[in-house]
Scaffold this active site. Structure first.
Site, PDB file in Angstrom:
ATOM      1  N   ALA A   1      10.053   2.587  -1.574  1.00  0.00           N
ATOM      2  CA  ALA A   1       9.929   3.438  -2.759  1.00  0.00           C
ATOM      3  C   ALA A   1      11.000   4.533  -2.753  1.00  0.00           C
ATOM      4  O   ALA A   1      11.575   4.865  -3.797  1.00  0.00           O
ATOM      5  CB  ALA A   1       8.536   4.049  -2.834  1.00  0.00           C
TER       6      ALA A   1
ATOM      7  N   ALA B   1       0.815  -1.217   0.000  1.00  0.00           N
ATOM      8  CA  ALA B   1       0.000   0.000   0.000  1.00  0.00           C
ATOM      9  C   ALA B   1       0.847   1.263   0.000  1.00  0.00           C
ATOM     10  O   ALA B   1       1.790   1.391   0.773  1.00  0.00           O
ATOM     11  CB  ALA B   1      -0.912   0.016   1.222  1.00  0.00           C
TER      12      ALA B   1
ATOM     13  N   GLY C   1       6.560   1.238   5.622  1.00  0.00           N
ATOM     14  CA  GLY C   1       7.475   0.308   4.947  1.00  0.00           C
ATOM     15  C   GLY C   1       7.526   0.532   3.451  1.00  0.00           C
ATOM     16  O   GLY C   1       8.597   0.534   2.833  1.00  0.00           O
ATOM     17  N   CYS C   2       6.363   0.738   2.852  1.00  0.00           N
ATOM     18  CA  CYS C   2       6.295   0.939   1.404  1.00  0.00           C
ATOM     19  C   CYS C   2       6.926   2.275   1.005  1.00  0.00           C
ATOM     20  O   CYS C   2       7.526   2.381  -0.058  1.00  0.00           O
ATOM     21  CB  CYS C   2       4.848   0.849   0.933  1.00  0.00           C
ATOM     22  SG  CYS C   2       4.132  -0.786   1.249  1.00  0.00           S
ATOM     23  N   THR C   3       6.798   3.276   1.862  1.00  0.00           N
ATOM     24  CA  THR C   3       7.442   4.566   1.605  1.00  0.00           C
ATOM     25  C   THR C   3       8.956   4.409   1.643  1.00  0.00           C
ATOM     26  O   THR C   3       9.661   4.903   0.754  1.00  0.00           O
ATOM     27  CB  THR C   3       6.977   5.610   2.645  1.00  0.00           C
ATOM     28  OG1 THR C   3       5.564   5.789   2.497  1.00  0.00           O
ATOM     29  CG2 THR C   3       7.688   6.944   2.458  1.00  0.00           C
TER      30      THR C   3
END
Length: 155
Positions: free
Chosen positions: A51, A41, A46-48
């Site tokens: 990325a 998401a 974590g995804c930030t």
């Protein structure tokens, strides 16, 4: 849950909308290597981190002949907010119906705090110039993953 990809498999082609609604196809990258990474998401810690790590290393990866495409089940509008908020330079594409996530084995059963549920399995697939899977990594960690890929690819 679909099968996980193995080195030598043909990477499933896809065409998905990016953060601006433009179509992005894997086949359009033929002749270049592509790192396709799958994350749960946009706008989550974590995804930030993941990325931002890809964005910070994009010039290095591009110089070594790699394009980077991030895939999540988010809508394009959310991807646009994510890109703008974090100044991301990687291509982010939306797979809300999870067909591409499933084709790559990046959607399936997960366990968290003893509960089993269906969700995105954080994964990275490296596709060679011919569209074949060079590496397929599943259940990767958001932190330190990009550095490990760079090291493993000898960049």
């Amino acid at each position: 849950m679909s099968e996980r990809l193995q080195p030598g498999d043909v990477a499933p082609d896809f065409t998905l909308p990016d953060a601006d609604g433009n179509e992005v196809s894997l086949s359009a990258h033929k002749g270049r290597k592509v790192i396709v990474y799958f994350y749960p998401a946009a706008l989550t810690p974590g995804c930030t981190k993941q990325a931002c790590d890809f964005t910070d290393n994009l010039d290095l990866l591009a110089g070594a002949g790699y394009d980077v495409i991030g895939v999540s089940p988010d809508q394009p509008e959310k991807l646009g907010k994510f890109r703008d908020k974090e100044n991301l330079k990687v291509t982010l594409v939306a797979d809300p119906d999870k067909k591409v996530l499933d084709a790559y084995g990046a959607y399936g059963e997960k366990m968290n705090y003893g509960k089993t549920y269906m969700g995105v399995i954080r994964s990275t697939v490296v596709v060679d110039e011919e569209g074949k899977v060079e590496r397929a990594l599943y259940n990767v960690r958001a932190t330190g993953h990009v550095a490990k890929i760079i090291k493993d690819l000898g960049i």
